[in-house]
Enzyme design. Structure first.
Site, PDB file in Angstrom:
ATOM      1  N   TYR A 131      75.318  74.114  67.809  1.00  0.00           N
ATOM      2  CA  TYR A 131      76.244  75.320  67.399  1.00  0.00           C
ATOM      3  C   TYR A 131      75.975  75.740  66.018  1.00  0.00           C
ATOM      4  CZ  TYR A 131      80.172  78.020  67.129  1.00  0.00           C
ATOM      5  OH  TYR A 131      81.083  79.273  66.881  1.00  0.00           O
ATOM      6  N   SER A 187      79.880  81.910  62.990  1.00  0.00           N
ATOM      7  CA  SER A 187      81.068  80.946  62.938  1.00  0.00           C
ATOM      8  C   SER A 187      81.166  80.328  61.405  1.00  0.00           C
ATOM      9  CB  SER A 187      80.796  79.720  63.809  1.00  0.00           C
ATOM     10  OG  SER A 187      81.854  78.711  63.642  1.00  0.00           O
TER      11      SER A 187
END
Length: 261
Positions: free
Chosen positions: A158, A145
């Site tokens: 995350y 990401s």
């Protein structure tokens, strides 16, 4: 440059939805045979059926990628069906709406996120790589990401998991180059999958209040930051193909420039 994948077999984790579903269709359109791995058996079957309806070959392989034995069995089943394994695209993963700052986030969120985003990718690589070596080499495409390229995300678990994938991918590239395996990772921006729309909204002004990163303003600032699953799928097909022969150990920032300026 040749981006065809004729004769190749691709194993995709998280293939039942979102980026994984789009990637299964894109890999099949490029000529690969597809092993659709997903924790949801019905979703895996739907994706496999969609590939076959488009003229491709696919097998649905239900598995929880956090479980070593299930991953081993899924990889073995893919090889039993198609005879080889050339490509691994790790799509399974995602954010947890309960994620947050390190001082506040629950450890249950840590365990869930690390299990899916990091352990799952680790296990798929662990079991796919020996088969790829037996096939004479191949390509690994992991999913990270844009959060791993910046220090501004408020979702610390995350960010930690996706950042770890950058280092893991470089280690795989360096370790297995002599066996003919390339490994790269895509650090994506906001991809409008059904899960993202459900958890974070569809980039309306009303939805911005649900997301502390204010995605509406980010989309204005970075007009290429928001995309569809098919955009990431096309990048993955390129990285898995011979056209990307000179690319390994790389992080491809498909985040609309947000990590660059």
């Amino acid at each position: 440059m040749n981006t065809r994948l004729d004769g190749k077999v691709a194993f995709l984790s998280g293939g039942g939805g979102g980026i994984g579903h789009a990637s299964c269709l894109a890999f099949a359109a490029a000529g690969a045979r597809i092993a659709v791995c997903d924790h949801d058996a019905a979703r895996a079957r739907r994706t496999a059926a969609a590939v076959e309806a488009a003229g491709g070959q696919a097998v649905a392989l239900p598995a929880d990628i956090r479980e070593d034995a299930q991953v081993a069995a899924a990889v073995a089943a893919a090889v039993a069906r198609f005879g080889r394994l050339d490509i691994l695209h790790n799509c399974a993963g995602g954010t947890d709406p309960q994620d947050g700052n390190i001082t506040d986030v629950g450890l249950d969120v840590f365990d869930r996120t690390m299990g899916l985003d990091l352990r799952g990718t680790f296990l798929c690589c662990r079991h796919a790589i020996p088969e790829m070596i037996r096939a004479g080499g191949g390509a690994i495409v992991n999913m990270s990401s844009g959060a791993a390229l910046r220090g501004a995300s408020p979702f610390h678990v995350y960010t930690a998991a996706k950042s770890a994938l950058l280092g893991l991918t470089r280690a795989l590239a360096g370790t297995y180059a002599q066996q003919g395996i390339r490994a790269n990772v895509i650090a994506s921006g906001r991809v409008m999958t059904d899960r993202i729309k459900r958890d974070w909204g569809e980039l309306t002004e009303q939805d911005a209040a649900r997301d502390p990163q204010n995605p509406v303003q980010r989309a204005r600032d970075y007009p290429f930051w928001v995309g569809e699953p098919e955009h990431i799928a096309a990048t993955a097909v390129f990285l898995a193909s011979d056209a990307a022969r000179m690319i390994t150990g790389a992080t491809i920032a498909a985040d609309g420039g947000r990590s660059a300026y």
